[in-house]
Structures are given as C-alpha cells and as structure tokens.
Design a protein around this motif. Structure first.
Motif, short mmCIF file in Angstrom:
data_model
loop_
_atom_site.label_atom_id
_atom_site.label_comp_id
_atom_site.label_asym_id
_atom_site.label_seq_id
_atom_site.Cartn_x
_atom_site.Cartn_y
_atom_site.Cartn_z
N VAL A 165 40.79 37.36 35.73
CA VAL A 165 42.05 37.85 34.76
C VAL A 165 42.66 38.79 35.42
CG1 VAL A 165 42.39 39.01 32.61
CG2 VAL A 165 40.49 37.25 32.59
N VAL A 166 42.07 39.97 35.96
CA VAL A 166 42.64 41.21 36.45
C VAL A 166 43.50 41.03 37.82
CG1 VAL A 166 42.55 43.45 37.20
CG2 VAL A 166 41.36 42.85 35.16
N GLY A 167 42.91 40.22 38.69
CA GLY A 167 43.45 39.85 40.00
C GLY A 167 45.07 39.45 39.97
N LYS A 168 45.25 38.62 38.81
CA LYS A 168 46.54 37.95 38.72
C LYS A 168 47.64 39.23 38.60
CE LYS A 168 44.87 33.77 36.95
NZ LYS A 168 44.66 33.07 35.60
N THR A 169 47.22 40.02 37.74
CA THR A 169 48.31 41.17 37.55
C THR A 169 48.30 42.19 38.73
OG1 THR A 169 47.56 40.97 35.38
CG2 THR A 169 48.97 42.85 35.69
N VAL A 170 46.99 42.65 39.16
CA VAL A 170 47.06 43.57 40.37
C VAL A 170 47.44 43.24 41.83
CG1 VAL A 170 45.13 44.80 41.62
CG2 VAL A 170 45.07 44.60 39.40
N GLY A 171 47.46 41.84 41.96
CA GLY A 171 48.10 41.39 43.22
C GLY A 171 47.17 42.03 44.46
N SER A 172 47.93 42.71 45.39
CA SER A 172 47.20 43.16 46.38
C SER A 172 46.88 44.77 46.44
CB SER A 172 47.98 42.54 47.77
OG SER A 172 49.23 43.25 47.57
N ARG A 173 47.35 45.24 45.25
CA ARG A 173 47.19 46.68 45.29
C ARG A 173 45.79 47.22 45.04
NH1 ARG A 173 50.88 47.87 40.30
NH2 ARG A 173 50.17 45.95 39.45
N VAL A 174 45.32 48.28 45.12
CA VAL A 174 43.89 49.08 44.99
C VAL A 174 43.73 49.50 43.49
CG1 VAL A 174 42.33 50.52 45.63
CG2 VAL A 174 44.04 49.81 47.25
N PRO A 175 42.90 48.63 42.74
CA PRO A 175 42.85 49.38 41.16
C PRO A 175 41.48 50.12 41.23
CG PRO A 175 41.76 47.19 41.48
CD PRO A 175 42.29 47.31 43.07
N ILE A 176 41.65 50.86 40.26
CA ILE A 176 40.36 51.56 39.61
C ILE A 176 39.94 51.24 38.31
CG2 ILE A 176 41.64 53.84 38.92
CD1 ILE A 176 38.91 55.16 39.98
N PHE A 177 38.55 50.90 38.01
CA PHE A 177 38.24 50.35 36.67
C PHE A 177 37.47 51.38 35.89
CE2 PHE A 177 38.55 45.68 36.82
CZ PHE A 177 38.82 45.42 38.30
N TYR A 178 37.94 51.54 34.67
CA TYR A 178 37.23 52.22 33.88
C TYR A 178 36.26 51.56 32.93
CZ TYR A 178 40.35 55.86 35.90
OH TYR A 178 40.97 56.41 36.76
N MET A 179 34.93 51.45 33.15
CA MET A 179 34.14 50.42 32.51
C MET A 179 33.17 51.14 31.38
SD MET A 179 34.45 47.69 34.79
CE MET A 179 32.80 46.82 34.47
#
Ligand SMILES: C[C@@](O)(CCOP(=O)(O)O)CC(=O)O
Ligand code: SF4
Length: 394
Positions: free
Chosen positions: A202-216
């Motif tokens: 789900v998230v890869g589609k929006t993040v593209g090639s950027r660096v995400p940080i998850f708050y889980m």
C-alpha cells in the motif's frame, strides 16, 4: 572524484580490460551522483542471473569478463532450481543457458549460491554501518533498514563492478544525510504476519523512492520487516525505511518527524487481501518471496504436518538454508509441497504456465502479474496452505 594512484592505474587499463571497464562504471556513477571518492565494500550481491530476465545479451556480457572478484560475492536467484529443474518443468534449452550464466559468474570467483537473502548465509552476515554493494531490492532494503548496513540499489553491472574492484562510489545511502527520513507513515492499528507485506504494498505506491519512517502500534519481527521492505521496494522503489524505536538507526537516534504524513488504516490493509478475490481457486501457491528464513520454514513445516496438499505449492528458499535444515525440508515435502532452491516464482519461467497464483508476499503480488502474466491473490502463510487444499493424512 578523487582516485588513488592505484585506482588511476586501474582506470588507465594497467590491470586489464575487465577491471578497467568495471572501474569506469563505478567512476561514471560516482560522477553522476557527486561522489567524492571510492570506498571499500565488504560484499557484493549481483542481480541479473535468471536467463528469463537477462537473455543472451546478458550471458554474452558476463562471459566476456575476465579476472576474479576481490570481495565475497554472491548471486541473485536464477530461473530454476539448479538441481531439480526438471521437476519444475523447465525446458532443457533454458536449463542449458541458465547453467552457462552461472558458470560464467563462477569463472569470476563469484559464489554460485543464488538467493535474495544473502544475510542468512555464511560469509554475508553484515552489521550496522558496514558498506556493501547489493542489488536485489529486498536484500538492499533488509540490509539498509533492518541491519543498518549501507548500500545503494545497485544494478547487476554496477554490483559486479564493485565485486571486481572491491569498492563502490561514495554517494546515496552510503552517506548519513541521505539516510534521513523525509516522509512519516502513521499506522493506526496493530499489524502482524502478512499484514506487513500488505502495508508495504500500500505505502510503496505513495512513497516512491523516498525514505519513510513508520510510526507503528506494535513492533514487527525481522521476518515481517523483510516482507515490508520487499513490498515497499516493489510497489514503490524504497531502498531504506526506518521504524521508530525498532530499526537500528531509529533506535540509536530520534529522527525529526517529517512534515509530510501518510496515514494508514486497517481497511487499506484488508483491501490487499481482496485483490483478485474473484479468482476462487488458484492453480499454484508460492511462499518465499523473499526467500524463507529458518523460522518461516519451521512455521510452514508445523502447518503442513500430517496433511496432504491437493495443489502444487512451492516454498522458495536459499539452498544453504535448506541444506542446514533437512528435517524441515523433509516435513514440508512430505505434504506434497516442493522446497524450491536457487529461484523464485518471479524469475522462473516455470510460473508462466499457470493462470492463477496465491502468494504471501506483497512483492510477488506486485510483480507476478507483470513479469509472469499470471493473476495473483494475496494471503497469509496459513491461508496459502488452506488454498493448497489440505487433507488430513489420517
Ligand atoms: C524482481 C527481483 O527481485 C528479481 C529479478 O531480478 P534479476 O534482475 O533477474 O536478478 C529484482 C529486484 O527487485 O531487485
Ligand atoms: S523471491 Fe521475491 S525478493 Fe527474492 S528474487 Fe524473487 S522476486 Fe525478488
């Protein structure tokens, strides 16, 4: 870019044409991305092994190279189980070409273990802050995110060049500043097992090639993070992610929370399980994208114990992992499933003959339809086994 006198000599061809070509590739990439110098790397993992993906042009390119790699180097999955290819229904002409590719890599001193999980193998256990040159996108994500090692998403030729030279250009994820998260992902529910692969999808589609940080809401296991990273790299092009308080770099420091926030709700995860739900029954079930760890093999062995499967089911893993656990392999195969080594459902042409597949991998869900032209459905390991049609042996 600064080069040492030795590197200059290599670039001038004093150590042969293959090394010259290799360093030219590294220097060209370094110049494009503004690297200041070449840095030593501890190991290389080289993609572009399956004859299905590289074809004759790839085989020719590798065969023309000479010399020996300077660091431990390993291959990505091939198009078939190197030993049991016949049982997979692989065409002998394909098998011959595949063997030629593997032999060409072996001639260069590369270990012909074909896996996307080199971090499970002897000699490839990298640690925090190690610099490496790996190319398979899930291995890159695992190394960067879960281990905290440093690699760019190398192409096959650049990883091979790094293996021959023993170095890579110092840019991208080798640098601290490129490893900072730029987008926050806030997950509003607890997730477990295959939910993590769905989250990545789900998230890869929006993040593209950027660096995400998850708050889980809860802490995922290493196997779950492997699935998350693989899917993020496939539906997007994420090479590094952090999970606050969990992954090594987000434990040793507190990153500033990025302004951009992507909220994720349970319903979005549930939708992934609904993909292609009109495929009532799949023809084949595959587990092991990325290749299974020993814990995953244990889970599968436990679930199929005393059962007979009615459909073809592959459990993909690294040959070395399978060889270390013959008891688990035997338990799994007693059910009729096949423990398939050296390859996977995406890079093997054996998948193409099926019309529909069930997978427990967000990455396979993203790639199988386009790379194999097979309709794919998503399920947990347990539901994958149920889909295989379980009958009690007794
Ligand atoms: C889909 C993938 O996992 C396998 C195909 O790679 P290769 O180029 O055939 O080694 C590649 C990747 O995601 O890096
Ligand atoms: S199993 Fe999945 S992660 Fe591994 S090589 Fe195949 S597609 Fe890539």
């Amino acid at each position: 870019m600064y080069l040492t006198p030795e590197e200059e000599k290599t670039l001038n061809g004093e150590y042969g044409e293959s090394l010259q070509k290799a360093i030219e590739i590294l220097v060209a990439l370094g110049d494009i991305y503004g690297a200041d110098k070449l840095i030593p790397v501890k190991s290389a993992q080289i993609a572009g092994v399956s004859y299905k993906t590289i074809g004759d042009a790839g085989l020719e390119w590798i065969s023309d190279l000479e010399g020996k790699v300077k660091i431990p180097s390993i291959l990505n999955p091939a198009g078939m189980d190197i030993v049991r290819w016949d049982e997979m229904g692989i065409d002998p002409v394909f098998a011959k070409k595949q063997q030629e590719i593997i032999e060409a890599y072996a001639k260069l001193g590369i270990q012909t273990k074909c896996t996307c999980t080199p971090y499970y193998l002897e000699g490839f256990n990298v640690t925090l802050d190690d610099h490496i040159a790996w190319s398979e996108s899930s291995a890159v994500s695992y190394a960067n995110s879960v281990i905290g090692a440093r690699t760019n998403r190398e192409g096959g030729p650049s990883a091979l060049s790094a293996a021959l030279v023993g170095k890579t250009a110092n840019y991208g994820y080798h640098l601290d500043e490129m490893r900072e998260p730029v987008v926050a992902v806030e997950v509003d529910c607890e997730l477990s097992g295959s939910d993590l692969g769905a989250l990545g999808y789900v998230v890869g589609k929006t993040v593209g090639s950027r660096v995400p940080i998850f708050y889980m809401k809860n802490e995922p296991s290493k196997n779950e993070m492997k699935a998350l990273g693989a899917a993020l790299a496939a539906s997007g092009a994420v090479a590094l992610y952090h999970i606050e308080g969990v992954t090594p770099e987000a434990t040793r420091k507190t990153f500033t929370r990025p302004d951009e926030v992507i909220p994720v709700e349970r319903t979005q995860i549930d939708e992934v399980y609904e993909t292609n739900k009109d495929i009532l029954s799949s023809e084949i079930i595959t587990i092991g994208c990325p290749h299974c760890s020993v814990e995953e093999l244990e889970e599968i062995a436990g679930l199929v114990e005393g059962k007979k499967l009615q459909k073809e089911m592959w459990v993909c893993t690294a040959r070395e992992v399978a060889e270390r656990h013959p008891d688990l392999v035997q338990k799994i195969e007693k059910s009729g499933a096949k423990v398939v080594c050296d390859t996977c459902m995406v890079v093997s042409p054996a998948t193409n003959k099926y019309a529909s597949i069930t997978v427990n991998s967000g990455k396979a869900l993203a790639y199988v339809p386009s790379m194999c032209k097979v309709a794919a459905k998503y399920a947990s390991i347990e539901d994958c086994i149920n889909e295989a049609g379980v009958v009690d042996e007794n």
